[in-house]
Design a protein around this motif. Structure first.
Motif, PDB file in Angstrom:
ATOM      1  N   ALA A   1       7.450   1.954   7.935  1.00  0.00           N
ATOM      2  CA  ALA A   1       8.176   3.227   7.958  1.00  0.00           C
ATOM      3  C   ALA A   1       9.678   2.982   7.850  1.00  0.00           C
ATOM      4  O   ALA A   1      10.398   3.725   7.165  1.00  0.00           O
ATOM      5  N   ALA A   2      10.165   1.907   8.515  1.00  0.00           N
ATOM      6  CA  ALA A   2      11.592   1.593   8.451  1.00  0.00           C
ATOM      7  C   ALA A   2      11.997   1.213   7.033  1.00  0.00           C
ATOM      8  O   ALA A   2      13.071   1.609   6.554  1.00  0.00           O
ATOM      9  N   VAL A   3      11.128   0.460   6.352  1.00  0.00           N
ATOM     10  CA  VAL A   3      11.419   0.111   4.958  1.00  0.00           C
ATOM     11  C   VAL A   3      11.489   1.369   4.110  1.00  0.00           C
ATOM     12  O   VAL A   3      12.354   1.515   3.234  1.00  0.00           O
ATOM     13  N   PHE A   4      10.607   2.333   4.427  1.00  0.00           N
ATOM     14  CA  PHE A   4      10.667   3.579   3.668  1.00  0.00           C
ATOM     15  C   PHE A   4      11.983   4.328   3.927  1.00  0.00           C
ATOM     16  O   PHE A   4      12.544   4.924   3.012  1.00  0.00           O
ATOM     17  N   CYS A   5      12.484   4.281   5.188  1.00  0.00           N
ATOM     18  CA  CYS A   5      13.771   4.925   5.489  1.00  0.00           C
ATOM     19  C   CYS A   5      14.860   4.371   4.567  1.00  0.00           C
ATOM     20  O   CYS A   5      15.665   5.127   4.005  1.00  0.00           O
ATOM     21  N   LEU A   6      14.870   3.036   4.434  1.00  0.00           N
ATOM     22  CA  LEU A   6      15.874   2.398   3.578  1.00  0.00           C
ATOM     23  C   LEU A   6      15.671   2.820   2.125  1.00  0.00           C
ATOM     24  O   LEU A   6      16.632   3.184   1.425  1.00  0.00           O
ATOM     25  N   ALA A   7      14.405   2.812   1.681  1.00  0.00           N
ATOM     26  CA  ALA A   7      14.126   3.169   0.293  1.00  0.00           C
ATOM     27  C   ALA A   7      14.537   4.611   0.011  1.00  0.00           C
ATOM     28  O   ALA A   7      15.126   4.910  -1.034  1.00  0.00           O
ATOM     29  N   ALA A   8      14.255   5.502   0.971  1.00  0.00           N
ATOM     30  CA  ALA A   8      14.574   6.912   0.773  1.00  0.00           C
ATOM     31  C   ALA A   8      16.084   7.108   0.657  1.00  0.00           C
ATOM     32  O   ALA A   8      16.575   7.810  -0.234  1.00  0.00           O
ATOM     33  N   THR A   9      16.830   6.450   1.561  1.00  0.00           N
ATOM     34  CA  THR A   9      18.288   6.591   1.518  1.00  0.00           C
ATOM     35  C   THR A   9      18.846   6.015   0.227  1.00  0.00           C
ATOM     36  O   THR A   9      19.694   6.636  -0.429  1.00  0.00           O
ATOM     37  N   LEU A  10      18.344   4.832  -0.138  1.00  0.00           N
ATOM     38  CA  LEU A  10      18.853   4.203  -1.357  1.00  0.00           C
ATOM     39  C   LEU A  10      18.496   5.033  -2.590  1.00  0.00           C
ATOM     40  O   LEU A  10      19.267   5.085  -3.546  1.00  0.00           O
ATOM     41  N   ALA A  11      17.330   5.700  -2.561  1.00  0.00           N
ATOM     42  CA  ALA A  11      16.960   6.539  -3.696  1.00  0.00           C
ATOM     43  C   ALA A  11      18.036   7.589  -3.951  1.00  0.00           C
ATOM     44  O   ALA A  11      18.433   7.830  -5.099  1.00  0.00           O
TER      45      ALA A  11
ATOM     46  N   VAL B   1       0.852  -1.205   0.000  1.00  0.00           N
ATOM     47  CA  VAL B   1       0.000   0.000   0.000  1.00  0.00           C
ATOM     48  C   VAL B   1       0.877   1.240   0.000  1.00  0.00           C
ATOM     49  O   VAL B   1       0.642   2.197  -0.752  1.00  0.00           O
ATOM     50  N   LEU B   2       1.921   1.211   0.849  1.00  0.00           N
ATOM     51  CA  LEU B   2       2.809   2.372   0.952  1.00  0.00           C
ATOM     52  C   LEU B   2       3.427   2.691  -0.407  1.00  0.00           C
ATOM     53  O   LEU B   2       3.465   3.849  -0.835  1.00  0.00           O
ATOM     54  N   PHE B   3       3.882   1.636  -1.088  1.00  0.00           N
ATOM     55  CA  PHE B   3       4.578   1.888  -2.352  1.00  0.00           C
ATOM     56  C   PHE B   3       3.626   1.954  -3.532  1.00  0.00           C
ATOM     57  O   PHE B   3       4.070   2.079  -4.671  1.00  0.00           O
ATOM     58  N   ARG B   4       2.326   1.820  -3.275  1.00  0.00           N
ATOM     59  CA  ARG B   4       1.381   2.057  -4.357  1.00  0.00           C
ATOM     60  C   ARG B   4       0.870   3.495  -4.343  1.00  0.00           C
ATOM     61  O   ARG B   4       0.173   3.911  -5.257  1.00  0.00           O
ATOM     62  N   ARG B   5       1.231   4.200  -3.260  1.00  0.00           N
ATOM     63  CA  ARG B   5       0.750   5.581  -3.185  1.00  0.00           C
ATOM     64  C   ARG B   5       1.586   6.465  -4.078  1.00  0.00           C
ATOM     65  O   ARG B   5       2.809   6.331  -4.137  1.00  0.00           O
ATOM     66  N   ARG B   6       0.925   7.400  -4.739  1.00  0.00           N
ATOM     67  CA  ARG B   6       1.657   8.325  -5.590  1.00  0.00           C
ATOM     68  C   ARG B   6       2.568   9.225  -4.753  1.00  0.00           C
ATOM     69  O   ARG B   6       3.644   9.610  -5.191  1.00  0.00           O
ATOM     70  N   ARG B   7       2.107   9.540  -3.533  1.00  0.00           N
ATOM     71  CA  ARG B   7       2.889  10.434  -2.688  1.00  0.00           C
ATOM     72  C   ARG B   7       4.260   9.834  -2.372  1.00  0.00           C
ATOM     73  O   ARG B   7       5.284  10.520  -2.386  1.00  0.00           O
ATOM     74  N   THR B   8       4.297   8.527  -2.090  1.00  0.00           N
ATOM     75  CA  THR B   8       5.565   7.877  -1.776  1.00  0.00           C
ATOM     76  C   THR B   8       6.544   8.017  -2.937  1.00  0.00           C
ATOM     77  O   THR B   8       7.714   8.375  -2.749  1.00  0.00           O
ATOM     78  N   TRP B   9       6.044   7.752  -4.135  1.00  0.00           N
ATOM     79  CA  TRP B   9       6.935   7.815  -5.291  1.00  0.00           C
ATOM     80  C   TRP B   9       7.357   9.239  -5.574  1.00  0.00           C
ATOM     81  O   TRP B   9       8.491   9.481  -5.997  1.00  0.00           O
ATOM     82  N   ALA B  10       6.460  10.193  -5.304  1.00  0.00           N
ATOM     83  CA  ALA B  10       6.836  11.592  -5.513  1.00  0.00           C
ATOM     84  C   ALA B  10       7.973  11.968  -4.565  1.00  0.00           C
ATOM     85  O   ALA B  10       8.949  12.616  -4.977  1.00  0.00           O
ATOM     86  N   MET B  11       7.862  11.501  -3.318  1.00  0.00           N
ATOM     87  CA  MET B  11       8.924  11.842  -2.360  1.00  0.00           C
ATOM     88  C   MET B  11      10.243  11.180  -2.746  1.00  0.00           C
ATOM     89  O   MET B  11      11.311  11.801  -2.683  1.00  0.00           O
ATOM     90  N   LEU B  12      10.179   9.920  -3.168  1.00  0.00           N
ATOM     91  CA  LEU B  12      11.411   9.237  -3.584  1.00  0.00           C
ATOM     92  C   LEU B  12      12.014   9.924  -4.802  1.00  0.00           C
ATOM     93  O   LEU B  12      13.239  10.059  -4.919  1.00  0.00           O
ATOM     94  N   ALA B  13      11.148  10.389  -5.712  1.00  0.00           N
ATOM     95  CA  ALA B  13      11.656  11.058  -6.910  1.00  0.00           C
ATOM     96  C   ALA B  13      12.345  12.362  -6.538  1.00  0.00           C
ATOM     97  O   ALA B  13      13.412  12.696  -7.075  1.00  0.00           O
TER      98      ALA B  13
ATOM     99  N   LEU C   1      17.666  17.915   6.246  1.00  0.00           N
ATOM    100  CA  LEU C   1      16.272  18.307   6.046  1.00  0.00           C
ATOM    101  C   LEU C   1      15.468  17.350   5.169  1.00  0.00           C
ATOM    102  O   LEU C   1      14.409  16.888   5.576  1.00  0.00           O
ATOM    103  N   PHE C   2      15.974  17.049   3.972  1.00  0.00           N
ATOM    104  CA  PHE C   2      15.123  16.327   3.007  1.00  0.00           C
ATOM    105  C   PHE C   2      14.727  14.949   3.511  1.00  0.00           C
ATOM    106  O   PHE C   2      13.554  14.573   3.449  1.00  0.00           O
ATOM    107  N   LEU C   3      15.687  14.195   4.024  1.00  0.00           N
ATOM    108  CA  LEU C   3      15.358  12.847   4.495  1.00  0.00           C
ATOM    109  C   LEU C   3      14.416  12.869   5.703  1.00  0.00           C
ATOM    110  O   LEU C   3      13.398  12.182   5.706  1.00  0.00           O
ATOM    111  N   PRO C   4      14.680  13.687   6.750  1.00  0.00           N
ATOM    112  CA  PRO C   4      13.731  13.748   7.863  1.00  0.00           C
ATOM    113  C   PRO C   4      12.344  14.204   7.412  1.00  0.00           C
ATOM    114  O   PRO C   4      11.333  13.765   7.954  1.00  0.00           O
TER     115      PRO C   4
END
Lengths: 350, 290
Positions: free
Chosen positions: B137-147, B31-43, B93-96
């Motif tokens: 949320a922890a998985v998102f932390c990893l995804a954000a850093t890896l992005a 669900v988290l990674f199907r949201r457009r908002r998540t992908w926008a933030m990673l982009a 700033l950006f990651l937090p």
């Protein structure tokens, strides 16, 4: 009701565990040490017989000299004012690698930057990662066995301790304090105290490793302060020979490389080109007198100078916990570990 | 969580699968990674190193020594560290910001969308829901850093020559070791963000307004960094969850200094335990009205 209480049990447990760990770890590190009693003379002999030639470790220097502190933000720490103060305040963590007398490496670990001093035989490299400079100098053959010539910095607690021990004379009272633990090693606490009572320094405490005799920490205590005003101590120490490739330094690409020749006279007097100074008195309460010079005028004309110093009759005084510096209005500078009044008295008497 | 995830959970339970929460976690992550908002933030995060690389490439000027973040000036000789530069710029700033959005939204978002009720009607314990929300949320932390790191490394390889990299100590390492260090940096930064995620999860249980929880989490990360830069408060510094964030530089020395890695991990674990317990205390008996 019962449920209301129960739901906060994990929070209480978590707080208790974190608090007990936070308290237990420093207590365990400072657990009482009981070493065979030694007289001051025996501890001094232990230092003298120390044969540690190879070691590596982390050294922490901290000073609470009572100077004003400026914010040292991660990215904003490079402003000239705060970097000037950080030199004065001189708090840092550094890693030291020593392989015999000829090969040493000293790494001052700044936030996202590093300053290195690599000495391999007669080659000495100074590397500054934020300024992107590498300075190479070659030591004259006769000084190979000497310490690394970095002006103004004592690198290991051992080197600093040797300096205090060498200066200890009849004006110094030497005692042994309670046994301590430094960097996980048991140590004797050698206390050097001035017999004179008009100095700012109340005592110098040197922790001497009970096993090898290597000085592990040096602390300078000012009168009326509980914590050391200056301390240089190992936070970790390994007595193994460090890897040999640590001492091979090749300046990386994109770095400004400077060649510097070290004249023999500079090594003997680290303060090199400083003007001729005189020393009034001997021992702990001696006063250093520098004549007026252009360097001093440049220093005293900076805006930071008036921020740091207080105006007194006949000049300005920079007051720190360990040293007072009196900038007389005629351009002379007097410094000593004594009260400003004594500095003024010396200034007016000469 | 959207309704399809709820039905997925419900169906997995009705089929009698051994329910250890993996299904719930899987659906939560999807669900988290199907949201457009998540992908926008990673982009947006991936754009940080890409913009840096393009700016350096277009201006073709080597930044002067001592200016800009560490390693920026060696980007022109070695593109591999663009990812590391991007991470160093994104840490304050950006990651937090993005982690605060995801963690702050975790419970409050469900409450405000009115789906929290349905989630709890399905036989999902509140504790397990909290854990699953936190792990997502922890998985998102990893995804954000890896992005940031992966996008930076790729754009660096595309725009700049690839060669040996210079560490803070002045030592030079080869390409494989550079990639390993980049990976270590990613791990360090991910761990650094876990404490903030726990704080965000707790704040999220306090309110039904997700924007409030997000803002509060982000503000806390800024406040913590400001406190960390005030020398008069140095007794407090080792307790601030942002204290070791820039200690990531210790992985870029030769030899690696693991001290801040260890201290950082212990500190973040303490924050996870404390704020996890607080979130449990608040959420286990919270009246779910929406």
């Amino acid at each position: 009701m019962n449920r209301l209480v129960l739901r906060w049990v994990p929070t209480a447990l978590a707080t208790a565990v974190i608090a007990s760990v936070a308290i237990a770890v420093p207590v365990a590190a400072n657990a009482a040490v009981d070493l065979p009693a030694k007289t001051p003379q025996q501890v001094l002999e232990l230092v003298g017989q120390s044969s540690v030639k190879d070691f590596s470790g982390t050294v922490e220097q901290s000073s609470k000299l009572g100077l004003p502190a400026l914010p040292m933000t991660g990215t904003g720490a490079n402003s000239s004012a705060s970097s000037a103060l950080s030199v004065l305040a001189g708090s840092y963590t550094a890693r030291v690698y020593v392989d015999g007398a000829t090969r040493t490496r000293f790494q001052i670990m700044d936030k996202l930057a590093e300053r290195d001093v690599v000495k391999n035989g007669s080659d000495v490299w100074l590397y500054d990662s934020s300024a992107k400079t590498a300075t190479h100098s070659t030591l004259p053959a006769s000084t190979h066995d000497g310490s690394v010539p970095t002006p103004g910095t004592e690198q290991t607690p051992a080197q600093l301790a040797q300096r205090f021990l060498a200066a200890a004379d009849s004006t110094t009272k030497v005692t042994v304090g309670a046994d301590t633990r430094v960097a996980g090693r048991t140590a004797y606490d050698l206390i050097l105290a001035p017999r004179a009572s008009d100095t700012l320094i109340s005592s110098v405490s040197i922790a001497v490793d009970s096993e090898t005799g290597l000085p592990l920490s040096v602390g300078l205590f000012a009168r009326g302060q509980h914590d050391p005003a200056f301390s240089l101590a190992f936070s970790s120490l390994s007595l193994q020979t460090p890897a040999a490739n640590l001492f091979d330094f090749t300046p990386p690409a994109g770095v400004t490389v400077k060649q510097q020749t070290v004249p023999q006279s500079d090594l003997k007097k680290p303060t090199g080109s400083a003007p001729q100074h005189t020393v009034v008195g001997t021992g702990w309460d001696a006063v250093l007198v520098l004549p007026a010079s252009t360097e001093i005028t440049t220093l005293t004309s900076s805006p930071l100078f008036s921020e740091l110093t207080n105006s007194v009759t006949g000049g300005r005084v920079l007051h720190t916990a360990l040293v007072n510096v009196f900038f007389a209005s005629d351009g002379r500078v007097l410094a000593g570990s004594v009260s400003p009044e004594r500095l003024e008295a010396v200034a007016s008497s000469r | 969580m959207s309704s399809d995830a709820v039905s997925e959970v419900a169906s997995s339970v009705s089929r009698g699968r051994p329910s250890v929460g993996w299904a719930l976690l899987g659906s939560e992550i999807s669900v988290l990674f199907r949201r457009r908002r998540t992908w926008a933030m990673l982009a947006v995060l991936a754009l940080v190193p890409i913009l840096i690389a393009i700016a350096v490439r277009v201006t073709r000027s080597t930044p002067n020594g001592g200016r800009g973040p560490a390693f920026l000036d060696q980007v022109t000789q070695n593109g591999l560290f663009v990812g590391v530069v991007g991470v160093l710029i994104s840490i304050p700033l950006f990651l937090p910001l993005t982690v605060g959005v995801v963690a702050g939204d975790s419970i409050a978002g469900e409450a405000s969308a009115g789906t929290l009720r349905y989630l709890l009607i399905a036989p999902v314990g509140r504790v397990r829901l909290l854990i699953v929300k936190y792990l997502a949320a922890a998985v998102f932390c990893l995804a954000a850093t890896l992005a940031v790191v992966v996008a930076g490394t790729l754009i660096g390889i595309a725009l700049f020559p690839v060669g040996p990299a210079t560490l803070l100590s002045g030592d030079v390492i080869g390409v494989p070791e550079t990639l390993i260090r980049s990976l270590l940096v990613s791990v360090y930064v991910t761990i650094s963000l876990l404490g903030l995620s726990a704080i965000g999860l707790f704040i999220s249980t306090l309110t039904d307004v997700p924007v409030g929880a997000m803002a509060a989490t982000i503000v806390l990360s800024v406040v913590s960094q400001v406190l960390d830069s005030i020398p008069q408060l140095d007794w407090l510094h080792p307790w601030l969850f942002t204290h070791y964030w820039l200690g990531v530089g210790d992985l870029l020395r030769q030899p690696i200094s693991w001290d801040s890695f260890g201290s950082n991990s212990v500190l973040q674990a303490a924050y996870i335990v404390l704020f996890g317990a607080l979130a449990y205390g608040r959420f286990s008996t919270k009246d779910v009205l929406s």
